[in-house]
Design a protein around this motif. Structure first.
Motif, short mmCIF file in Angstrom:
data_model
loop_
_atom_site.label_atom_id
_atom_site.label_comp_id
_atom_site.label_asym_id
_atom_site.label_seq_id
_atom_site.Cartn_x
_atom_site.Cartn_y
_atom_site.Cartn_z
N HIS A 185 80.06 59.66 6.66
CA HIS A 185 80.50 58.82 5.72
C HIS A 185 81.99 58.94 5.24
O HIS A 185 82.76 60.17 5.80
CB HIS A 185 79.96 59.23 4.19
N TRP A 186 82.85 57.94 5.40
CA TRP A 186 84.25 57.90 5.03
C TRP A 186 84.72 56.73 4.10
O TRP A 186 83.78 55.64 3.93
CB TRP A 186 85.01 57.78 6.39
N TRP A 187 85.58 56.70 3.57
CA TRP A 187 86.51 55.67 2.71
C TRP A 187 86.65 54.56 3.52
O TRP A 187 87.46 54.58 4.38
CB TRP A 187 87.34 56.08 1.73
N SER A 188 86.13 53.48 3.21
CA SER A 188 86.13 52.10 3.91
C SER A 188 87.82 51.65 3.67
O SER A 188 88.07 50.51 4.32
CB SER A 188 85.31 51.09 3.72
N GLY A 189 88.18 51.81 2.56
CA GLY A 189 89.56 51.38 2.43
C GLY A 189 89.34 50.40 1.52
O GLY A 189 90.39 49.50 0.83
N THR A 190 87.96 49.88 0.67
CA THR A 190 87.68 48.98 0.13
C THR A 190 87.65 49.50 -1.46
O THR A 190 86.97 50.53 -1.46
CB THR A 190 86.56 48.21 0.40
N VAL A 191 87.75 48.88 -2.35
CA VAL A 191 87.59 49.11 -3.83
C VAL A 191 86.77 48.03 -4.44
O VAL A 191 87.17 47.01 -4.28
CB VAL A 191 88.95 49.51 -4.74
N SER A 192 85.53 48.61 -5.09
CA SER A 192 84.79 47.41 -5.92
C SER A 192 85.53 46.72 -6.92
O SER A 192 86.60 47.41 -7.37
CB SER A 192 83.44 48.23 -6.32
N ALA A 193 84.88 45.89 -7.50
CA ALA A 193 85.42 45.27 -8.55
C ALA A 193 85.70 46.11 -9.83
O ALA A 193 86.69 45.73 -10.70
CB ALA A 193 84.80 43.92 -9.01
N ARG A 194 84.71 46.86 -10.06
CA ARG A 194 84.66 47.81 -11.11
C ARG A 194 85.69 49.07 -10.79
O ARG A 194 85.74 49.96 -11.67
CB ARG A 194 83.24 48.44 -11.18
N GLY A 195 86.26 49.20 -9.49
CA GLY A 195 87.41 50.16 -9.39
C GLY A 195 86.87 51.50 -8.57
O GLY A 195 87.56 52.50 -8.62
#
Length: 114
Positions: free
Chosen positions: A40-50
């Motif tokens: 797992h790693w952070w994709s660089g994307t943030v959801s609409a809810r932050g």
């Protein structure tokens, strides 16, 4: 296995183990962790809810995981260039220890101070 695949692509990989997980530190804002089942790693994307959205890859395919992580690494590397100290250290590295770009070519040595 993942750290080896990342190094084969010219990316740094620093491994930390403990408490049932392993963490591979690759770059600023890029740490990959595994519980032995998936990476797992952070994709660089943030959801609409932050909320940060994470990428995942099964642990039995480290080659694909490394390639996907390489894409994220390239994105981050553009936004976080090497510090002057790291560039100076790379000046003294032998050619086979210098990073490669993701197309497989060795990067040119940095402009070294005289």
């Amino acid at each position: 296995m993942l750290a080896e695949e990342l190094r084969n692509l010219g990316m740094p990989a620093d491994i930390h183990r403990g408490f049932g997980i392993a963490l591979v530190s690759v770059w600023i804002d890029l740490a990959v962790w595994t519980n032995g089942i998936s990476y797992h790693w952070w994709s660089g994307t943030v959801s609409a809810r932050g909320h940060w959205l994470y990428a995942y890859n099964p642990v039995n395919d480290p080659v694909t995981a490394a390639r996907r992580i390489a894409v994220r690494y390239a994105e981050l590397r553009g936004g976080h260039p090497l510090s002057r100290l790291v560039e100076e250290v790379q000046c003294v590295l032998p050619d086979d220890r210098r990073p490669v770009d993701l197309r497989g070519r060795r990067s040119a040595p940095p402009a070294c101070p005289e």
